[in-house]
Design an enzyme around this catalytic site. Structure first.
Site, PDB file in Angstrom:
ATOM      1  N   GLY A   1       0.810  -1.207   0.000  1.00 23.85           N
ATOM      2  CA  GLY A   1       0.000   0.000   0.000  1.00 23.85           C
ATOM      3  C   GLY A   1       0.845   1.259   0.000  1.00 23.85           C
ATOM      4  O   GLY A   1       0.624   2.182  -0.806  1.00 23.85           O
TER       5      GLY A   1
ATOM      6  N   ASP B   1       4.530  -2.748  -7.468  1.00 20.66           N
ATOM      7  CA  ASP B   1       3.844  -1.675  -6.744  1.00 20.66           C
ATOM      8  C   ASP B   1       4.061  -0.330  -7.421  1.00 20.66           C
ATOM      9  O   ASP B   1       3.144   0.491  -7.503  1.00 20.66           O
ATOM     10  CB  ASP B   1       4.341  -1.613  -5.301  1.00 20.66           C
TER      11      ASP B   1
END
Length: 276
Positions: free
Chosen positions: A41, A239
């Site tokens: 995240g 990511d």
């Protein structure tokens, strides 16, 4: 111009390099351990914020929803993200729980093996998703699977209700309700994950497949990888791709343009040590 809301993990990565990965039961020598910033995240939010940092009125349009422990590393992480333009008002400091961590072993070819300990990431609750109550159709919600499945499901439902784009990075791979998977636009997977999705669900209306050195594909579009990159460490490359793609889409870019920017970000990521 939309905003990017990343729902995901924050980890402190303990990284060690080795000549080759050990086989089961084997001990190999490695480098000194380094502690670096990570977690899917936070990596994705960082990539999104970096893409738009120079775009004037879009600055400050990336928000991270997650949790850290009340330890020194977690508190420092919130400060770091704020300094680069990630909104951290929804990064909750959780008492008596450690910040998530990951053990990353990188071999001589830059390939990694990772073990994740979730820590505070596993304590996310539906109430943490309150910022998504303000979603609009131009916004993008990004979720991966280092948070509880109930949170992934709730985030997809809120995005769908608001007409926002829901971007699901199906990593680390695991079972997800079919309606959640099918609501993703795109569903981001690697080649192995794509094969499993097809085996479980058949076709998917919007599946973006990352293929490493072979580039990426999304609904008939193919974008090649960069050929001028020396691979140092592949940690966080996916990511960087996801976060950059989300920011580009929220900024109104078309799919091919967004994929190109994401490919450049992934190339930058593999040319340096660490996820960020």
């Amino acid at each position: 111009m939309g905003r990017v809301f990343v729902v995901g993990s924050l980890n402190l990565d303990r990284v060690v390099t080795v000549d080759r990965h050990p086989v089961p039961g084997e001990t190999v020598g490695g480098s000194d351990v380094r502690t670096l910033w990570g977690g899917k995240g936070a990596n994705q939010a960082m990539a999104a914020a970096r893409l738009i940092s120079g775009e004037g009125d879009r600055a400050g349009s990336v928000y991270l929803i997650g949790r850290v422990g009340d330890d020194e590393g977690g508190l420092a992480y919130r400060r770091r993200l704020s300094e680069v333009g990630v909104g951290t008002s929804s990064v909750v400091v959780t008492p008596a729980v450690p910040t998530g961590s990951a053990i990353v072993i990188v071999n001589g070819d830059g390939e990694n093996a990772i073990v994740v300990s979730p820590g505070a990431n596993s304590t996310l609750t539906a109430s943490d998703l309150e910022p998504l109550d303000d979603l609009g159709p131009e916004d993008v919600v990004v979720v991966s699977l280092e948070v509880p499945l109930s949170i992934v499901t709730a985030a997809s439902q809120r995005a769908e209700a608001a007409g926002a784009r829901f971007l699901l990075n199906l990593s680390p791979f695991g079972p997800v309700p079919e309606d959640v998977v099918m609501s993703a636009d795109p569903l981001i997977v690697n080649e192995h994950e794509a094969a499993q999705v097809r085996a479980d669900l058949g076709s998917h209306p919007s599946m973006l497949i990352t293929r490493g050195a072979a580039g990426s594909d999304w609904n008939g579009l193919h974008v090649p990888s960069r050929s001028d990159v020396q691979v140092i460490d592949t940690t966080g490359a996916g990511d960087a791709y996801c976060g950059t793609l989300a920011a580009a889409l929220a900024g109104g870019g078309d799919a091919e343009h967004a994929m190109g920017l994401a490919t450049d970000a992934a190339a930058a990521a593999v040319s340096r040590v660490g996820a960020q």
